[in-house]
Every structure is written in C-alpha cells, then in structure tokens.
Design a protein around this motif. Structure first.
Motif, mmCIF file in Angstrom:
data_model
loop_
_atom_site.group_PDB
_atom_site.id
_atom_site.type_symbol
_atom_site.label_atom_id
_atom_site.label_comp_id
_atom_site.label_asym_id
_atom_site.label_seq_id
_atom_site.Cartn_x
_atom_site.Cartn_y
_atom_site.Cartn_z
ATOM 1 N N SER A 243 0.794 -1.228 0.000
ATOM 2 C CA SER A 243 0.000 0.000 0.000
ATOM 3 C C SER A 243 0.831 1.286 0.000
ATOM 4 O O SER A 243 0.282 2.370 0.139
ATOM 5 C CB SER A 243 -0.936 0.001 1.211
ATOM 6 O OG SER A 243 -0.177 -0.077 2.395
ATOM 7 N N LEU A 244 2.141 1.185 -0.151
ATOM 8 C CA LEU A 244 3.007 2.366 -0.216
ATOM 9 C C LEU A 244 3.742 2.393 -1.547
ATOM 10 O O LEU A 244 4.336 1.389 -1.950
ATOM 11 C CB LEU A 244 4.037 2.369 0.913
ATOM 12 C CG LEU A 244 3.570 2.780 2.289
ATOM 13 C CD1 LEU A 244 4.709 2.647 3.287
ATOM 14 C CD2 LEU A 244 3.056 4.201 2.290
ATOM 15 N N PHE A 245 3.696 3.549 -2.211
ATOM 16 C CA PHE A 245 4.333 3.713 -3.509
ATOM 17 C C PHE A 245 5.133 5.002 -3.526
ATOM 18 O O PHE A 245 4.862 5.927 -2.757
ATOM 19 C CB PHE A 245 3.271 3.758 -4.618
ATOM 20 C CG PHE A 245 2.397 2.551 -4.644
ATOM 21 C CD1 PHE A 245 2.768 1.425 -5.355
ATOM 22 C CD2 PHE A 245 1.202 2.515 -3.942
ATOM 23 C CE1 PHE A 245 1.964 0.297 -5.369
ATOM 24 C CE2 PHE A 245 0.397 1.399 -3.948
ATOM 25 C CZ PHE A 245 0.777 0.283 -4.663
ATOM 26 N N VAL A 246 6.128 5.060 -4.415
ATOM 27 C CA VAL A 246 6.946 6.266 -4.580
ATOM 28 C C VAL A 246 6.822 6.725 -6.020
ATOM 29 O O VAL A 246 7.025 5.934 -6.957
ATOM 30 C CB VAL A 246 8.430 6.003 -4.248
ATOM 31 C CG1 VAL A 246 9.253 7.243 -4.497
ATOM 32 C CG2 VAL A 246 8.587 5.548 -2.830
ATOM 33 N N LEU A 247 6.485 7.998 -6.210
ATOM 34 C CA LEU A 247 6.448 8.630 -7.528
ATOM 35 C C LEU A 247 7.556 9.664 -7.597
ATOM 36 O O LEU A 247 7.684 10.494 -6.688
ATOM 37 C CB LEU A 247 5.102 9.330 -7.757
ATOM 38 C CG LEU A 247 3.945 8.450 -8.170
ATOM 39 C CD1 LEU A 247 2.634 9.203 -7.999
ATOM 40 C CD2 LEU A 247 4.107 8.007 -9.591
ATOM 41 N N THR A 248 8.355 9.630 -8.660
ATOM 42 C CA THR A 248 9.455 10.585 -8.804
ATOM 43 C C THR A 248 9.276 11.395 -10.073
ATOM 44 O O THR A 248 8.698 10.917 -11.056
ATOM 45 C CB THR A 248 10.812 9.869 -8.854
ATOM 46 O OG1 THR A 248 10.857 9.030 -10.001
ATOM 47 C CG2 THR A 248 11.049 9.061 -7.599
ATOM 48 N N PRO A 249 9.799 12.620 -10.090
ATOM 49 C CA PRO A 249 9.707 13.458 -11.279
ATOM 50 C C PRO A 249 10.809 13.113 -12.282
ATOM 51 O O PRO A 249 11.611 12.200 -12.065
ATOM 52 C CB PRO A 249 9.892 14.874 -10.723
ATOM 53 C CG PRO A 249 10.757 14.667 -9.536
ATOM 54 C CD PRO A 249 10.351 13.353 -8.960
ATOM 55 N N GLN A 250 10.849 13.884 -13.335
ATOM 56 C CA GLN A 250 11.861 13.699 -14.374
ATOM 57 C C GLN A 250 13.261 13.869 -13.791
ATOM 58 O O GLN A 250 13.507 14.735 -12.966
ATOM 59 C CB GLN A 250 11.660 14.731 -15.477
ATOM 60 C CG GLN A 250 12.645 14.624 -16.605
ATOM 61 C CD GLN A 250 12.362 15.628 -17.685
ATOM 62 O OE1 GLN A 250 11.480 16.467 -17.565
ATOM 63 N NE2 GLN A 250 13.119 15.540 -18.750
ATOM 64 N N GLY A 251 14.171 13.006 -14.209
ATOM 65 C CA GLY A 251 15.555 13.109 -13.770
ATOM 66 C C GLY A 251 15.877 12.294 -12.530
ATOM 67 O O GLY A 251 17.020 12.201 -12.138
ATOM 68 N N ILE A 252 14.860 11.704 -11.899
ATOM 69 C CA ILE A 252 15.102 10.878 -10.705
ATOM 70 C C ILE A 252 14.520 9.494 -10.973
ATOM 71 O O ILE A 252 13.322 9.352 -11.188
ATOM 72 C CB ILE A 252 14.465 11.489 -9.445
ATOM 73 C CG1 ILE A 252 15.050 12.858 -9.174
ATOM 74 C CG2 ILE A 252 14.666 10.565 -8.254
ATOM 75 C CD1 ILE A 252 14.418 13.585 -8.014
ATOM 76 N N LYS A 253 15.376 8.514 -10.982
ATOM 77 C CA LYS A 253 14.950 7.131 -11.200
ATOM 78 C C LYS A 253 15.104 6.350 -9.903
ATOM 79 O O LYS A 253 15.929 6.679 -9.056
ATOM 80 C CB LYS A 253 15.784 6.464 -12.308
ATOM 81 C CG LYS A 253 15.629 7.138 -13.654
ATOM 82 C CD LYS A 253 14.220 7.020 -14.149
ATOM 83 C CE LYS A 253 14.056 7.729 -15.480
ATOM 84 N NZ LYS A 253 12.671 7.872 -15.865
ATOM 85 N N ILE A 254 14.315 5.299 -9.758
ATOM 86 C CA ILE A 254 14.316 4.479 -8.560
ATOM 87 C C ILE A 254 15.121 3.212 -8.838
ATOM 88 O O ILE A 254 14.846 2.488 -9.801
ATOM 89 C CB ILE A 254 12.877 4.120 -8.137
ATOM 90 C CG1 ILE A 254 12.084 5.397 -7.863
ATOM 91 C CG2 ILE A 254 12.883 3.205 -6.927
ATOM 92 C CD1 ILE A 254 10.603 5.185 -7.696
ATOM 93 N N ASP A 255 16.122 2.941 -8.006
ATOM 94 C CA ASP A 255 16.913 1.723 -8.109
ATOM 95 C C ASP A 255 16.157 0.626 -7.373
ATOM 96 O O ASP A 255 15.864 0.745 -6.184
ATOM 97 C CB ASP A 255 18.296 1.945 -7.489
ATOM 98 C CG ASP A 255 19.205 0.752 -7.667
ATOM 99 O OD1 ASP A 255 18.847 -0.194 -8.398
ATOM 100 O OD2 ASP A 255 20.286 0.761 -7.063
ATOM 101 N N ARG A 256 15.841 -0.428 -8.069
ATOM 102 C CA ARG A 256 15.044 -1.496 -7.483
ATOM 103 C C ARG A 256 15.875 -2.589 -6.832
ATOM 104 O O ARG A 256 15.346 -3.569 -6.337
ATOM 105 C CB ARG A 256 14.123 -2.065 -8.548
ATOM 106 C CG ARG A 256 12.960 -1.097 -8.819
ATOM 107 C CD ARG A 256 12.365 -1.307 -10.175
ATOM 108 N NE ARG A 256 11.193 -0.481 -10.366
ATOM 109 C CZ ARG A 256 11.201 0.790 -10.737
ATOM 110 N NH1 ARG A 256 12.351 1.412 -10.901
ATOM 111 N NH2 ARG A 256 10.098 1.462 -10.908
ATOM 112 N N ASN A 257 17.181 -2.422 -6.801
ATOM 113 C CA ASN A 257 18.060 -3.388 -6.128
ATOM 114 C C ASN A 257 18.094 -3.071 -4.647
ATOM 115 O O ASN A 257 18.311 -1.921 -4.249
ATOM 116 C CB ASN A 257 19.467 -3.333 -6.703
ATOM 117 C CG ASN A 257 19.496 -3.748 -8.149
ATOM 118 O OD1 ASN A 257 18.805 -4.676 -8.534
ATOM 119 N ND2 ASN A 257 20.271 -3.053 -8.954
ATOM 120 N N LYS A 258 17.934 -4.097 -3.834
ATOM 121 C CA LYS A 258 17.961 -3.910 -2.397
ATOM 122 C C LYS A 258 19.400 -3.910 -1.904
ATOM 123 O O LYS A 258 20.242 -4.650 -2.406
ATOM 124 C CB LYS A 258 17.190 -5.022 -1.684
ATOM 125 C CG LYS A 258 15.706 -4.939 -1.899
ATOM 126 C CD LYS A 258 15.000 -6.005 -1.116
ATOM 127 C CE LYS A 258 13.502 -5.907 -1.339
ATOM 128 N NZ LYS A 258 12.801 -6.951 -0.594
#
Length: 120
Positions: free
Chosen positions: A100-115
């Motif tokens: 139930s928790l999500f992160v939205l980022t703007p242009q220029g910021i990517k989310i690294d999915r590696n723990k």
C-alpha cells in the motif's frame, strides 16, 4: 566641465565622487528554499491523485499511502494504473515499497530497485 554647478561652489571645493566596486560588496542571500521536496500523500480514491500529479510535475518526490483502500483490490488497481500514467507523463518513475506504499518521482530521478543487503 559640468553644465550646472552649485552657486558659490568652485570646482576645486567639491568632494571627489566615490564609486563602489560591487564585487567587493557582500550581500546576505535570502534563505534559499529547496527546489523540490519529498512529500507524503494519503490517497482514498483516484480523485485524490490530482494533487499528487501536480506535485510530481512540479519536481517533488511523492510517497503515496494507500492503506485506507488496500482492502479494496479494484480501487487499489485503479490507483496503481493512474500512478503509472502520472509517472509516464512526468517522465519519472514509480515503484512500490509495500502493498500500500508507492513512490512517484519526477523527471531526472529514477528508482533503483536493487535492495541493499547486509553482508552478515
């Protein structure tokens, strides 16, 4: 020689003009505000995502809390689909932190999915 002189004041009696070098003047800057923030949004229905869209498009990172609708799978799926559209339109990224928790980022910021794991 100037066109206008004060009466009774000779050229030699005037004070010399003083100039200030602006590079030497130190001015205290106004308190700078951050360009972007990390915001938390509590979403109960898809209509609440309008404000989230505005925040992401203005350069903010938004953590979306959907715990109030996590039991309703249909509404949660619609919210997730809308968040994907928002991230695509903003040329940003979206990722889930939990059910139930999500992160939205703007242009220029990517989310690294590696723990990052401990080395124990």
């Amino acid at each position: 020689m100037p066109l206008f002189r004060r009466r009774g004041q000779e050229e030699s009696q005037r004070e010399p003009r003083r100039f200030i070098d602006l590079n030497d003047v130190k001015v205290e800057d106004e308190e700078e505000r951050p360009v972007s923030y990390v915001r938390v949004a509590e979403v109960r229905r898809t209509d609440d995502l309008g404000r989230v869209r505005d925040l992401v498009h203005s350069g903010n990172i938004v953590i979306v809390d959907c715990t109030l609708v996590s039991s309703d799978e249909v509404v949660l799926k619609r919210i997730m689909d809308e968040m994907r559209i928002i991230s695509r339109d903003a040329n940003g990224d979206v990722a889930g932190l939990s059910k139930s928790l999500f992160v939205l980022t703007p242009q220029g910021i990517k989310i690294d999915r590696n723990k990052i794991r401990s080395q124990v």
